[in-house]
Design a protein around this motif. Structure first.
Motif, short mmCIF file in Angstrom:
data_model
loop_
_atom_site.label_atom_id
_atom_site.label_comp_id
_atom_site.label_asym_id
_atom_site.label_seq_id
_atom_site.Cartn_x
_atom_site.Cartn_y
_atom_site.Cartn_z
N ASN A 166 20.10 -16.45 -7.01
CA ASN A 166 20.78 -17.08 -8.56
C ASN A 166 22.27 -17.31 -9.08
OD1 ASN A 166 17.89 -16.44 -9.14
ND2 ASN A 166 17.96 -14.48 -9.68
N HIS A 225 17.60 -25.95 -21.92
CA HIS A 225 16.45 -27.43 -22.19
C HIS A 225 16.24 -27.48 -23.37
CE1 HIS A 225 15.83 -25.82 -17.59
NE2 HIS A 225 16.34 -24.78 -18.08
N TYR A 269 15.76 -24.06 -25.93
CA TYR A 269 16.29 -22.17 -24.91
C TYR A 269 17.25 -22.48 -23.26
CZ TYR A 269 12.83 -23.86 -20.48
OH TYR A 269 12.53 -24.47 -19.66
N GLU A 280 18.03 -21.04 -19.70
CA GLU A 280 17.71 -20.22 -18.18
C GLU A 280 18.86 -19.39 -18.05
OE1 GLU A 280 15.01 -20.45 -14.54
OE2 GLU A 280 15.91 -22.22 -16.25
N SER A 330 20.19 -12.83 -15.72
CA SER A 330 18.86 -11.42 -17.27
C SER A 330 20.62 -10.59 -17.31
CB SER A 330 18.13 -10.57 -16.10
OG SER A 330 17.75 -11.71 -16.36
N ASP A 340 12.41 -12.83 -16.41
CA ASP A 340 10.80 -13.50 -15.67
C ASP A 340 10.82 -12.32 -14.25
OD1 ASP A 340 12.75 -13.69 -13.21
OD2 ASP A 340 12.40 -16.10 -13.25
N MET A 347 16.41 -14.04 -13.75
CA MET A 347 16.88 -14.15 -14.76
C MET A 347 15.93 -14.49 -16.40
SD MET A 347 18.15 -16.91 -12.65
CE MET A 347 18.78 -18.30 -13.66
N THR A 348 16.59 -14.96 -17.40
CA THR A 348 16.05 -14.79 -18.08
C THR A 348 15.71 -15.89 -19.40
OG1 THR A 348 16.42 -12.26 -18.31
CG2 THR A 348 16.77 -13.47 -20.57
N ILE A 349 14.71 -16.45 -19.90
CA ILE A 349 14.94 -17.03 -20.99
C ILE A 349 15.30 -16.87 -22.50
CG2 ILE A 349 12.99 -18.98 -21.59
CD1 ILE A 349 13.62 -19.76 -19.23
#
Length: 99
Positions: free
Chosen positions: A12, A36, A54, A56, A59, A87, A91-93
């Protein structure tokens, strides 16, 4: 077969360093993240358009983000829309709202 969590973290981190966009600041600190900004046509014959921006990101870099966190992407200011969306893979959105 279970994946090694350290390997996932390393992968990541490498992906964000290579694919991350420049100019993303969280509370004034540059972070590796992918921005994005999907275009949405709302249809129904109304001719309205919208976007759903958003970030990405890792985390651990998103852990301190809340609705009052200052987020800047290429000079444009946003606030985080809560809740954050981890997720489960490190990783976090972070959905963004233009301010």
């Amino acid at each position: 077969m279970a994946m090694d969590p350290d390997l996932i973290d390393e992968l990541n981190q490498t992906c964000m360093e290579i694919l991350g966009d420049s100019g993303i600041l969280i509370d004034g600190v540059e972070v590796d993240a992918v921005f994005h900004d999907a275009y949405n046509e709302l249809g129904l014959g109304v001719g309205m358009e919208s976007s759903s921006p958003y970030l990405e990101l890792l985390s651990n870099e998103a852990s301190s983000v809340n609705s009052s966190t200052s987020i800047t992407v290429s000079g444009v200011s946003y606030r985080a829309v809560m809740p954050l969306e981890p997720d489960g893979t490190g990783m976090t959105i972070v959905r963004l709202d233009l301010i």
